[in-house]
Write a protein that holds these residues in place. Structure first.
Motif, PDB file in Angstrom:
ATOM      1  N   TYR A 117       0.853  -1.191   0.000  1.00  0.00           N
ATOM      2  CA  TYR A 117       0.000   0.000   0.000  1.00  0.00           C
ATOM      3  C   TYR A 117       0.889   1.241   0.000  1.00  0.00           C
ATOM      4  CZ  TYR A 117       0.793   0.352   5.093  1.00  0.00           C
ATOM      5  OH  TYR A 117       1.354   0.462   6.343  1.00  0.00           O
ATOM      6  N   GLU A 118       0.350   2.309  -0.563  1.00  0.00           N
ATOM      7  CA  GLU A 118       1.105   3.549  -0.704  1.00  0.00           C
ATOM      8  C   GLU A 118       0.542   4.617   0.214  1.00  0.00           C
ATOM      9  OE1 GLU A 118       2.447   6.757  -4.190  1.00  0.00           O
ATOM     10  OE2 GLU A 118       1.612   4.798  -4.722  1.00  0.00           O
ATOM     11  N   GLU A 119       1.428   5.276   0.950  1.00  0.00           N
ATOM     12  CA  GLU A 119       1.017   6.356   1.831  1.00  0.00           C
ATOM     13  C   GLU A 119       0.941   7.674   1.056  1.00  0.00           C
ATOM     14  OE1 GLU A 119       2.469   4.731   6.125  1.00  0.00           O
ATOM     15  OE2 GLU A 119       3.943   5.903   4.988  1.00  0.00           O
ATOM     16  N   ALA A 120       0.376   8.678   1.700  1.00  0.00           N
ATOM     17  CA  ALA A 120       0.121   9.943   1.013  1.00  0.00           C
ATOM     18  C   ALA A 120       1.384  10.576   0.448  1.00  0.00           C
ATOM     19  CB  ALA A 120      -0.582  10.918   1.967  1.00  0.00           C
ATOM     20  N   ASP A 121       2.523  10.396   1.128  1.00  0.00           N
ATOM     21  CA  ASP A 121       3.760  11.038   0.660  1.00  0.00           C
ATOM     22  C   ASP A 121       4.523  10.189  -0.362  1.00  0.00           C
ATOM     23  OD1 ASP A 121       4.982   9.005   2.084  1.00  0.00           O
ATOM     24  OD2 ASP A 121       5.564  10.270   3.769  1.00  0.00           O
ATOM     25  N   GLY A 122       3.915   9.086  -0.794  1.00  0.00           N
ATOM     26  CA  GLY A 122       4.544   8.233  -1.797  1.00  0.00           C
ATOM     27  C   GLY A 122       5.324   7.057  -1.250  1.00  0.00           C
ATOM     28  N   THR A 123       5.457   6.951   0.071  1.00  0.00           N
ATOM     29  CA  THR A 123       6.127   5.799   0.682  1.00  0.00           C
ATOM     30  C   THR A 123       5.288   4.537   0.455  1.00  0.00           C
ATOM     31  OG1 THR A 123       7.274   7.104   2.352  1.00  0.00           O
ATOM     32  CG2 THR A 123       6.873   4.779   2.880  1.00  0.00           C
ATOM     33  N   VAL A 124       5.949   3.460   0.070  1.00  0.00           N
ATOM     34  CA  VAL A 124       5.271   2.188  -0.181  1.00  0.00           C
ATOM     35  C   VAL A 124       5.704   1.162   0.863  1.00  0.00           C
ATOM     36  CG1 VAL A 124       4.986   0.261  -1.789  1.00  0.00           C
ATOM     37  CG2 VAL A 124       5.078   2.615  -2.653  1.00  0.00           C
ATOM     38  N   LEU A 125       4.749   0.529   1.493  1.00  0.00           N
ATOM     39  CA  LEU A 125       4.991  -0.540   2.459  1.00  0.00           C
ATOM     40  C   LEU A 125       4.266  -1.791   1.999  1.00  0.00           C
ATOM     41  CD1 LEU A 125       4.442   1.500   5.770  1.00  0.00           C
ATOM     42  CD2 LEU A 125       6.611   1.033   4.605  1.00  0.00           C
ATOM     43  N   GLY A 126       4.820  -2.958   2.335  1.00  0.00           N
ATOM     44  CA  GLY A 126       4.156  -4.169   1.900  1.00  0.00           C
ATOM     45  C   GLY A 126       4.790  -5.435   2.431  1.00  0.00           C
ATOM     46  N   GLN A 127       4.338  -6.532   1.865  1.00  0.00           N
ATOM     47  CA  GLN A 127       4.824  -7.854   2.259  1.00  0.00           C
ATOM     48  C   GLN A 127       4.974  -8.713   1.011  1.00  0.00           C
ATOM     49  OE1 GLN A 127       3.225 -10.249   5.758  1.00  0.00           O
ATOM     50  NE2 GLN A 127       2.177 -11.270   4.077  1.00  0.00           N
ATOM     51  N   LYS A 128       6.094  -9.394   0.917  1.00  0.00           N
ATOM     52  CA  LYS A 128       6.349 -10.291  -0.207  1.00  0.00           C
ATOM     53  C   LYS A 128       6.386 -11.723   0.292  1.00  0.00           C
ATOM     54  CE  LYS A 128       9.765 -11.177  -3.890  1.00  0.00           C
ATOM     55  NZ  LYS A 128      10.068 -12.582  -3.540  1.00  0.00           N
ATOM     56  N   VAL A 129       5.563 -12.568  -0.271  1.00  0.00           N
ATOM     57  CA  VAL A 129       5.501 -13.985   0.109  1.00  0.00           C
ATOM     58  C   VAL A 129       6.325 -14.796  -0.877  1.00  0.00           C
ATOM     59  CG1 VAL A 129       3.996 -15.976   0.448  1.00  0.00           C
ATOM     60  CG2 VAL A 129       3.215 -13.688   1.127  1.00  0.00           C
ATOM     61  N   THR A 130       7.250 -15.597  -0.347  1.00  0.00           N
ATOM     62  CA  THR A 130       8.157 -16.380  -1.178  1.00  0.00           C
ATOM     63  C   THR A 130       8.187 -17.827  -0.702  1.00  0.00           C
ATOM     64  OG1 THR A 130       9.569 -14.426  -1.386  1.00  0.00           O
ATOM     65  CG2 THR A 130      10.513 -16.531  -2.079  1.00  0.00           C
ATOM     66  N   PRO A 131       8.045 -18.800  -1.596  1.00  0.00           N
ATOM     67  CA  PRO A 131       8.142 -20.210  -1.178  1.00  0.00           C
ATOM     68  C   PRO A 131       9.574 -20.582  -0.826  1.00  0.00           C
ATOM     69  CG  PRO A 131       7.910 -20.067  -3.551  1.00  0.00           C
ATOM     70  CD  PRO A 131       7.735 -18.669  -3.031  1.00  0.00           C
ATOM     71  N   LEU A 132       9.724 -21.609  -0.015  1.00  0.00           N
ATOM     72  CA  LEU A 132      11.045 -22.156   0.275  1.00  0.00           C
ATOM     73  C   LEU A 132      11.621 -22.775  -0.998  1.00  0.00           C
ATOM     74  CD1 LEU A 132      10.353 -23.993   3.659  1.00  0.00           C
ATOM     75  CD2 LEU A 132      11.031 -21.618   3.292  1.00  0.00           C
ATOM     76  N   ASP A 133      12.938 -22.792  -1.082  1.00  0.00           N
ATOM     77  CA  ASP A 133      13.566 -23.425  -2.242  1.00  0.00           C
ATOM     78  C   ASP A 133      13.444 -24.941  -2.191  1.00  0.00           C
ATOM     79  OD1 ASP A 133      14.367 -21.006  -3.321  1.00  0.00           O
ATOM     80  OD2 ASP A 133      16.335 -21.055  -2.378  1.00  0.00           O
ATOM     81  N   ARG A 134      13.668 -25.519  -0.995  1.00  0.00           N
ATOM     82  CA  ARG A 134      13.715 -26.979  -0.903  1.00  0.00           C
ATOM     83  C   ARG A 134      13.162 -27.434   0.444  1.00  0.00           C
ATOM     84  NH1 ARG A 134      19.287 -28.220  -1.746  1.00  0.00           N
ATOM     85  NH2 ARG A 134      18.951 -28.230  -4.002  1.00  0.00           N
ATOM     86  N   ALA A 135      12.255 -28.391   0.417  1.00  0.00           N
ATOM     87  CA  ALA A 135      11.652 -28.927   1.641  1.00  0.00           C
ATOM     88  C   ALA A 135      11.990 -30.403   1.783  1.00  0.00           C
ATOM     89  CB  ALA A 135      10.137 -28.740   1.622  1.00  0.00           C
ATOM     90  N   GLY A 136      12.204 -30.834   3.030  1.00  0.00           N
ATOM     91  CA  GLY A 136      12.446 -32.235   3.334  1.00  0.00           C
ATOM     92  C   GLY A 136      11.248 -32.832   4.046  1.00  0.00           C
ATOM     93  N   ILE A 137      10.819 -33.988   3.591  1.00  0.00           N
ATOM     94  CA  ILE A 137       9.640 -34.647   4.160  1.00  0.00           C
ATOM     95  C   ILE A 137      10.047 -35.973   4.772  1.00  0.00           C
ATOM     96  CG2 ILE A 137       7.443 -35.748   3.595  1.00  0.00           C
ATOM     97  CD1 ILE A 137       7.113 -33.683   1.406  1.00  0.00           C
ATOM     98  N   TYR A 138       9.766 -36.111   6.060  1.00  0.00           N
ATOM     99  CA  TYR A 138      10.035 -37.389   6.738  1.00  0.00           C
ATOM    100  C   TYR A 138       8.723 -38.175   6.790  1.00  0.00           C
ATOM    101  CZ  TYR A 138      12.012 -40.837   9.869  1.00  0.00           C
ATOM    102  OH  TYR A 138      12.476 -42.017  10.400  1.00  0.00           O
ATOM    103  N   VAL A 139       8.762 -39.386   6.251  1.00  0.00           N
ATOM    104  CA  VAL A 139       7.591 -40.267   6.260  1.00  0.00           C
ATOM    105  C   VAL A 139       7.922 -41.480   7.127  1.00  0.00           C
ATOM    106  CG1 VAL A 139       6.049 -41.685   4.865  1.00  0.00           C
ATOM    107  CG2 VAL A 139       6.897 -39.502   3.974  1.00  0.00           C
ATOM    108  N   PRO A 140       7.139 -41.741   8.170  1.00  0.00           N
ATOM    109  CA  PRO A 140       7.457 -42.865   9.063  1.00  0.00           C
ATOM    110  C   PRO A 140       7.406 -44.200   8.331  1.00  0.00           C
ATOM    111  CG  PRO A 140       5.823 -41.403  10.048  1.00  0.00           C
ATOM    112  CD  PRO A 140       5.964 -40.990   8.618  1.00  0.00           C
ATOM    113  N   GLY A 141       8.198 -45.130   8.810  1.00  0.00           N
ATOM    114  CA  GLY A 141       8.174 -46.511   8.328  1.00  0.00           C
ATOM    115  C   GLY A 141       8.309 -47.416   9.536  1.00  0.00           C
ATOM    116  N   GLY A 142       8.367 -48.691   9.324  1.00  0.00           N
ATOM    117  CA  GLY A 142       8.544 -49.601  10.458  1.00  0.00           C
ATOM    118  C   GLY A 142       7.246 -50.266  10.835  1.00  0.00           C
TER     119      GLY A 142
END
Length: 438
Positions: A117-142
């Motif tokens: 969003y932009e404020e009256a004086d032109g300043t811009v604030l916000g949030q950037k959502v970024t996925p992780l590059d690599r995820a590890g998944i542990y699946v139980p066995g046994g």
């Protein structure tokens, strides 16, 4: 009820002066407190960090009774995953596909978006959502194989936009489970290694010559896995420290006692430390459920595990009314909560702590385990007080955006200068002051 000495499951009443003490003892669980386990895990982590593939091979041979000479023998190719999927009976393949689609549809709705969003004086604030590059998944066995865990962990990662998914699954005695491999194919897992325990967590956390280092490790495991995940946190992210599975059922006395007995069994059959608790203000109903437990127990394939679980950590609890039941829910903060009552939606506003809430007499917790859509990786051991189910958000991170206009930097600089000098951080203050307009 039957004679107390013969009861399979404990009976508690909230009017008993010792009730809270007994409940606390029942709920008490610390899955990673054994110093001997911690020492062993630390040794394995250090060894894998130093020697990589060689350490992974040695520990896998030792603990999973394997005879592996090279890491490639612990790698499952994409061709093998597809063959496992194609080779399933039609009924299993179709069930996996239906479950996967429902899980994907649910998690698509969780996707957060970037914003500004932009404020009256032109300043811009916000949030950037970024996925992780690599995820590890542990699946139980046994003790059991969990293709559902593959879907529940990998699909949200895909929806989140994770570039690469690495799965580890132990295969004691070298036995591969085709349903697990088929689920990995269906969920789009990029790499599969047949390793487990602390060595698998170490390989994901530090990387080896063959196992890619990940940014976050998700998925439940045994005490060695939980201990290892806690130890590597900081090197990588983790989802949670998962304890034994648990269910709390609240019944108004109108649900079939056999249904409820089987709902309690559904968690107790996971392992001897799982917890099943039923709460009701109808004493006769609790008698009927206990009778159903005794009647149905001998019909179970995992009778010994269920009986041990119920006798160690299970309970039938007589409370006074709905208000007291809600108080117990928020006190226990259960992983799975079944509201087997009329008009369960009227309870929701008062329930603050629960991993997943199964509403109404027809909504068995087992449906959530496999195919309802919401994630079955849930906070245990009371951690629902501050934790949430695994989801898309676990595979993404947020960056703040700050873009000041000249006027905005000048006005903010005046405020920052005062605060920085109040903290005696004069370089901070002067940095801000340089941007103040005359």
């Amino acid at each position: 009820m039957s004679d107390k000495s013969k009861a399979t499951i404990a009976r508690l009443s909230t009017v008993d002066p010792a009730f809270h003490q007994r409940l606390d003892a029942l709920l008490d669980w610390e899955g990673v407190s054994d110093k001997a386990v911690q020492a062993r895990v630390e040794e394995i982590l250090a060894d894998v960090k130093q020697r990589g593939d060689a350490a992974v091979i040695e520990t896998t041979n030792r603990f999973d009774r394997m005879n592996v000479q090279h890491i490639d023998q612990l790698r499952v190719s994409a061709k093998q995953l597809k063959a496992a999927f194609d080779g399933l009976p039609d009924q299993q393949r179709d069930a996996l596909a239906v479950a996967a689609e429902r899980i994907k549809c649910y998690h698509e709705r969780q996707k957060p978006s970037s914003w500004q969003y932009e404020e009256a004086d032109g300043t811009v604030l916000g949030q950037k959502v970024t996925p992780l590059d690599r995820a590890g998944i542990y699946v139980p066995g046994g003790k059991a194989a969990y293709p559902s865990s593959v879907l529940m962990n990998a699909i949200p990662a895909h929806v989140a936009g994770v570039r690469e998914i690495v799965m580890v699954v132990p295969t004691p005695d070298g036995v591969l489970n085709n349903l697990v491999l088929a689920a990995a194919h269906l969920a789009g897992v990029d790499h599969v290694f047949t390793i487990g325990g602390a060595q698998a967590v170490a390989a994901l956390a530090y990387g080896t010559q063959s196992v890619p280092r990940v940014d976050k490790i998700v998925g439940p495991g045994n005490i060695y896995v939980a201990t290892a995940k806690r130890a590597v946190f900081g090197q990588v992210g983790i989802d949670m420290i998962a304890g034994p599975s648990e269910i709390m059922v609240v019944s108004d006395g109108k649900t079939d006692p056999e249904w409820l007995a089987m709902d309690l069994f559904s968690q107790a059959e996971h392992d001897e430390d799982a917890q099943s608790i039923l709460v009701s203000w109808d004493a006769e109903h609790l008698y009927a459920v206990e009778a159903a437990i005794e009647r149905l127990l001998p019909t179970l394939e995992r009778e010994d595990i269920v009986r041990a679980s119920l006798s160690r950590r299970g309970a039938l609890v007589l409370c006074q009314d709905q208000a007291e039941a809600v108080e117990m829910i928020n006190r226990i903060a259960p992983e799975h909560l079944e509201l087997s009552v009329a008009s369960p939606e009227t309870w929701l506003d008062e329930i603050r702590h629960a991993g997943a809430i199964f509403m109404g007499r027809y909504t068995a917790e087992a449906l959530g385990d496999y195919c309802a859509g919401p994630n079955h990786v849930l906070p245990t051991s009371g951690t629902a007080r501050f934790s949430s189910p695994l989801g898309v958000y676990d595979f993404q991170k947020r960056s703040s955006i700050i873009h000041c206009s000249a006027q905005g930097a000048s006005e903010l600089g005046k405020v920052a200068s005062v605060l920085a000098r109040g903290e005696s951080l004069t370089a901070h203050a002067r940095s801000a002051e340089y941007r103040i307009l005359d």
